[in-house]
Design a protein around this motif. Structure first.
Motif, PDB file in Angstrom:
ATOM      1  N   SER A 296       4.942  -5.473  10.546  1.00 17.39           N
ATOM      2  CA  SER A 296       4.296  -4.296   9.599  1.00 17.39           C
ATOM      3  C   SER A 296       5.344  -3.388   9.609  1.00 17.39           C
ATOM      4  CB  SER A 296       3.135  -3.881  10.475  1.00 17.39           C
ATOM      5  OG  SER A 296       2.662  -2.636  10.141  1.00 17.39           O
ATOM      6  N   THR A 297       5.725  -3.013   8.191  1.00 14.06           N
ATOM      7  CA  THR A 297       6.528  -2.105   8.204  1.00 14.06           C
ATOM      8  C   THR A 297       5.895  -0.487   8.420  1.00 14.06           C
ATOM      9  OG1 THR A 297       5.784  -2.148   5.726  1.00 14.06           O
ATOM     10  CG2 THR A 297       8.165  -2.882   6.304  1.00 14.06           C
ATOM     11  N   GLY A 298       4.711  -0.496   8.455  1.00 15.17           N
ATOM     12  CA  GLY A 298       3.947   0.779   8.864  1.00 15.17           C
ATOM     13  C   GLY A 298       4.138   1.057  10.226  1.00 15.17           C
TER      14      GLY A 298
ATOM     15  N   LEU B 111       7.655   1.593  10.813  1.00 13.58           N
ATOM     16  CA  LEU B 111       8.063   3.326  10.519  1.00 13.58           C
ATOM     17  C   LEU B 111       7.497   4.084  11.586  1.00 13.58           C
ATOM     18  CD1 LEU B 111       7.585   3.041   6.685  1.00 13.58           C
ATOM     19  CD2 LEU B 111       9.746   3.439   7.730  1.00 13.58           C
ATOM     20  N   ARG B 112       6.160   4.062  12.155  1.00 10.49           N
ATOM     21  CA  ARG B 112       5.433   4.870  12.943  1.00 10.49           C
ATOM     22  C   ARG B 112       6.421   4.803  14.018  1.00 10.49           C
ATOM     23  NH1 ARG B 112       0.941   3.351  10.053  1.00 10.49           N
ATOM     24  NH2 ARG B 112       0.741   1.569  11.025  1.00 10.49           N
ATOM     25  N   ALA B 113       6.965   3.638  14.502  1.00  7.37           N
ATOM     26  CA  ALA B 113       7.919   3.480  15.877  1.00  7.37           C
ATOM     27  C   ALA B 113       8.948   4.395  15.558  1.00  7.37           C
ATOM     28  CB  ALA B 113       8.228   2.181  16.073  1.00  7.37           C
TER      29      ALA B 113
ATOM     30  N   GLY C 270       1.119  10.411   2.472  1.00  2.00           N
ATOM     31  CA  GLY C 270       0.404   8.849   1.732  1.00  2.00           C
ATOM     32  C   GLY C 270       1.555   8.491   0.825  1.00  2.00           C
ATOM     33  N   GLN C 271       2.678   9.192   0.855  1.00  8.19           N
ATOM     34  CA  GLN C 271       3.591   8.485  -0.097  1.00  8.19           C
ATOM     35  C   GLN C 271       4.369   7.269   0.384  1.00  8.19           C
ATOM     36  OE1 GLN C 271       5.415  12.261  -0.971  1.00  8.19           O
ATOM     37  NE2 GLN C 271       4.121  12.900  -2.905  1.00  8.19           N
ATOM     38  N   LEU C 272       5.179   6.571  -0.483  1.00 15.76           N
ATOM     39  CA  LEU C 272       5.787   5.572  -0.092  1.00 15.76           C
ATOM     40  C   LEU C 272       7.308   6.059   0.410  1.00 15.76           C
ATOM     41  CD1 LEU C 272       5.494   2.641  -2.601  1.00 15.76           C
ATOM     42  CD2 LEU C 272       4.067   3.023  -0.381  1.00 15.76           C
TER      43      LEU C 272
ATOM     44  N   ASP D 123       3.305  -7.533   6.736  1.00 18.97           N
ATOM     45  CA  ASP D 123       1.776  -6.968   6.539  1.00 18.97           C
ATOM     46  C   ASP D 123       2.395  -5.316   6.086  1.00 18.97           C
ATOM     47  OD1 ASP D 123      -0.062  -5.023   7.270  1.00 18.97           O
ATOM     48  OD2 ASP D 123      -0.288  -5.597   9.182  1.00 18.97           O
ATOM     49  N   GLY D 124       2.056  -5.131   4.632  1.00 15.13           N
ATOM     50  CA  GLY D 124       2.446  -3.770   4.347  1.00 15.13           C
ATOM     51  C   GLY D 124       3.707  -3.922   3.614  1.00 15.13           C
ATOM     52  N   PHE D 125       4.543  -4.983   3.514  1.00 13.84           N
ATOM     53  CA  PHE D 125       5.715  -5.089   2.698  1.00 13.84           C
ATOM     54  C   PHE D 125       5.524  -6.395   2.171  1.00 13.84           C
ATOM     55  CE2 PHE D 125       9.874  -6.875   2.087  1.00 13.84           C
ATOM     56  CZ  PHE D 125      10.624  -5.833   1.878  1.00 13.84           C
TER      57      PHE D 125
ATOM     58  N   ALA E  72      10.051  -3.757  -6.631  1.00 12.21           N
ATOM     59  CA  ALA E  72      11.589  -3.695  -6.491  1.00 12.21           C
ATOM     60  C   ALA E  72      11.622  -4.293  -4.849  1.00 12.21           C
ATOM     61  CB  ALA E  72      12.198  -2.246  -6.295  1.00 12.21           C
ATOM     62  N   GLN E  73      10.591  -3.874  -3.780  1.00 12.44           N
ATOM     63  CA  GLN E  73      10.659  -4.680  -2.632  1.00 12.44           C
ATOM     64  C   GLN E  73      10.408  -6.039  -2.887  1.00 12.44           C
ATOM     65  OE1 GLN E  73       8.208  -2.382   0.131  1.00 12.44           O
ATOM     66  NE2 GLN E  73       8.889  -0.456  -0.374  1.00 12.44           N
ATOM     67  N   ALA E  74       9.508  -6.426  -3.708  1.00  8.15           N
ATOM     68  CA  ALA E  74       9.268  -7.819  -3.699  1.00  8.15           C
ATOM     69  C   ALA E  74      10.515  -8.870  -4.211  1.00  8.15           C
ATOM     70  CB  ALA E  74       8.116  -8.363  -4.765  1.00  8.15           C
TER      71      ALA E  74
ATOM     72  N   LYS F  78      -4.445   9.764  -1.718  1.00  5.54           N
ATOM     73  CA  LYS F  78      -2.956   9.517  -2.055  1.00  5.54           C
ATOM     74  C   LYS F  78      -2.432   7.946  -2.069  1.00  5.54           C
ATOM     75  CE  LYS F  78       1.023  10.386  -3.956  1.00  5.54           C
ATOM     76  NZ  LYS F  78       0.846  10.780  -5.586  1.00  5.54           N
ATOM     77  N   ARG F  79      -2.725   7.336  -0.803  1.00  3.35           N
ATOM     78  CA  ARG F  79      -2.430   6.104  -0.399  1.00  3.35           C
ATOM     79  C   ARG F  79      -3.085   4.936  -1.267  1.00  3.35           C
ATOM     80  NH1 ARG F  79      -4.060   6.492   5.667  1.00  3.35           N
ATOM     81  NH2 ARG F  79      -4.046   4.184   5.886  1.00  3.35           N
ATOM     82  N   LEU F  80      -4.426   5.334  -1.686  1.00  2.00           N
ATOM     83  CA  LEU F  80      -5.075   4.474  -2.559  1.00  2.00           C
ATOM     84  C   LEU F  80      -4.399   4.586  -4.010  1.00  2.00           C
ATOM     85  CD1 LEU F  80      -8.755   4.999  -1.626  1.00  2.00           C
ATOM     86  CD2 LEU F  80      -7.590   2.788  -1.768  1.00  2.00           C
TER      87      LEU F  80
HETATM   88  P1  ADP Z   1      -2.013   1.484   5.414  1.00  2.00           P
HETATM   89  O1  ADP Z   1      -2.993   1.181   6.495  1.00  2.00           O
HETATM   90  O2  ADP Z   1      -2.056   2.452   4.408  1.00  2.00           O
HETATM   91  O3  ADP Z   1      -2.014   0.055   4.581  1.00  2.00           O
HETATM   92  P2  ADP Z   1       0.478   1.091   6.658  1.00  2.00           P
HETATM   93  O4  ADP Z   1       0.469   1.346   8.035  1.00  2.00           O
HETATM   94  O5  ADP Z   1       0.956  -0.021   6.079  1.00  2.00           O
HETATM   95  O6  ADP Z   1      -0.452   1.627   6.128  1.00  2.00           O
HETATM   96  O7  ADP Z   1       1.970   2.253   6.035  1.00  2.00           O
HETATM   97  C1  ADP Z   1       1.495   3.621   6.486  1.00  2.00           C
HETATM   98  C2  ADP Z   1       2.780   4.151   5.689  1.00  2.00           C
HETATM   99  O8  ADP Z   1       3.939   3.963   6.026  1.00  2.00           O
HETATM  100  C3  ADP Z   1       2.493   4.191   3.949  1.00  2.00           C
HETATM  101  O9  ADP Z   1       1.724   5.182   3.652  1.00  2.00           O
HETATM  102  C4  ADP Z   1       4.011   4.591   3.488  1.00  2.00           C
HETATM  103  O10 ADP Z   1       4.154   6.011   3.753  1.00  2.00           O
HETATM  104  C5  ADP Z   1       4.761   3.889   4.826  1.00  2.00           C
HETATM  105  N1  ADP Z   1       5.348   2.430   4.423  1.00  2.00           N
HETATM  106  C6  ADP Z   1       4.850   1.350   5.183  1.00  2.00           C
HETATM  107  N2  ADP Z   1       5.359   0.213   4.592  1.00  2.00           N
HETATM  108  C7  ADP Z   1       5.970   0.609   3.338  1.00  2.00           C
HETATM  109  C8  ADP Z   1       6.844   0.156   2.296  1.00  2.00           C
HETATM  110  N3  ADP Z   1       6.889  -1.430   2.289  1.00  2.00           N
HETATM  111  N4  ADP Z   1       7.295   0.782   1.647  1.00  2.00           N
HETATM  112  C9  ADP Z   1       7.390   2.074   1.505  1.00  2.00           C
HETATM  113  N5  ADP Z   1       6.700   2.740   2.460  1.00  2.00           N
HETATM  114  C10 ADP Z   1       6.032   2.027   3.319  1.00  2.00           C
END
Ligand code: ADP
Length: 194
Positions: free
Chosen positions: A30-32, A35-37, A56-58, A84-86, A91-93, A146-148
């Motif tokens: 999970s990239t989320g 990143l949180r870590a 809520g941006q990328l 999960d989340g990537f 471009a990432q794909a 914003k995330r939506l």
């Molecule tokens: P969600 O519950 O909104 O799906 P995630 O936990 O997957 O959230 O991600 C939270 C935040 O982390 C995103 O809103 C974004 O800022 C960043 N993030 C996570 N994965 C990516 C990614 N693959 N590319 C860019 N930003 C990411």
């Protein structure tokens, strides 16, 4: 088993990933979470990502692509992984395709969880209410909107991307958790037999 779970925030990707980890012994990437870590640990990446995520941006593609590229080199990914989340952008794909090609690996299936927006808002509100004041920095009405929006503009095109490669299967994510899980298991079984 190498799977992508695709879907908007609150679609249930995390819930279903955790279940797949328990049942199939694969790792959840999970990239989320990663990143949180990084934010919690105050690493340079975390410092750069913190405010972007809270809004809520990328986070820039180059950062997440580098994180995933490093992570899938680790030994525990050899048996497979759930992304999960990537990827979250085309471009990432494309970067993921190149990474897998280089390692002579292929994805088994891309599973899209389809959920309507009213339900997403309700789910995230519930997550906030249950967090006991410890909600994620981006679990608030403004960041969620914003995330939506980002999902619709940047990530939803991946549905078309993976439909073209023939790897996409869509599942109704409005069903109860167990019913969604059962459908995911069916899709995985079918892709393993294909
Ligand atoms: P969600 O519950 O909104 O799906 P995630 O936990 O997957 O959230 O991600 C939270 C935040 O982390 C995103 O809103 C974004 O800022 C960043 N993030 C996570 N994965 C990516 C990614 N693959 N590319 C860019 N930003 C990411």
């Amino acid at each position: 088993m190498r799977i992508i779970l695709l879907g908007p925030p609150g679609a249930g990707k995390g819930t279903q990933s955790k279940r797949l980890v328990e049942r199939h012994g694969v790792v959840q990437l999970s990239t989320g979470d990663m990143l949180r870590a990084a934010v919690a640990a105050g690493t340079p990446i975390g410092l750069e990502a913190k405010d972007i995520m809270a809004r809520g941006q990328l986070v820039p593609d180059a950062i997440v692509v580098a994180i995933v590229a490093d992570r899938i080199e680790e030994a525990d990914c050899a048996r497979g992984f759930i992304l999960d989340g990537f990827p979250r952008t085309v471009a990432q794909a494309e970067a993921l395709d190149a990474m897998l090609r280089e390692k002579k690996l292929a994805l088994d299936v891309v599973i899209e969880l389809k959920v309507d927006e009213a339900a997403l808002l309700a789910r995230v509100e519930k997550r906030i209410a249950e967090s006991g004041g410890e909600a994620r920095a981006d679990d608030n009405a403004e960041a969620l909107a914003k995330r939506l929006e980002v999902y619709r503009s940047q990530t939803a095109p991946l549905v078309e991307y993976y439909a073209r490669t023939g790897q996409l299967v869509s599942i109704d994510g409005m069903q109860p958790i167990e019913a969604v899980a059962a459908e995911i298991d069916k899709v995985i079984k079918a892709s393993a037999e294909a």
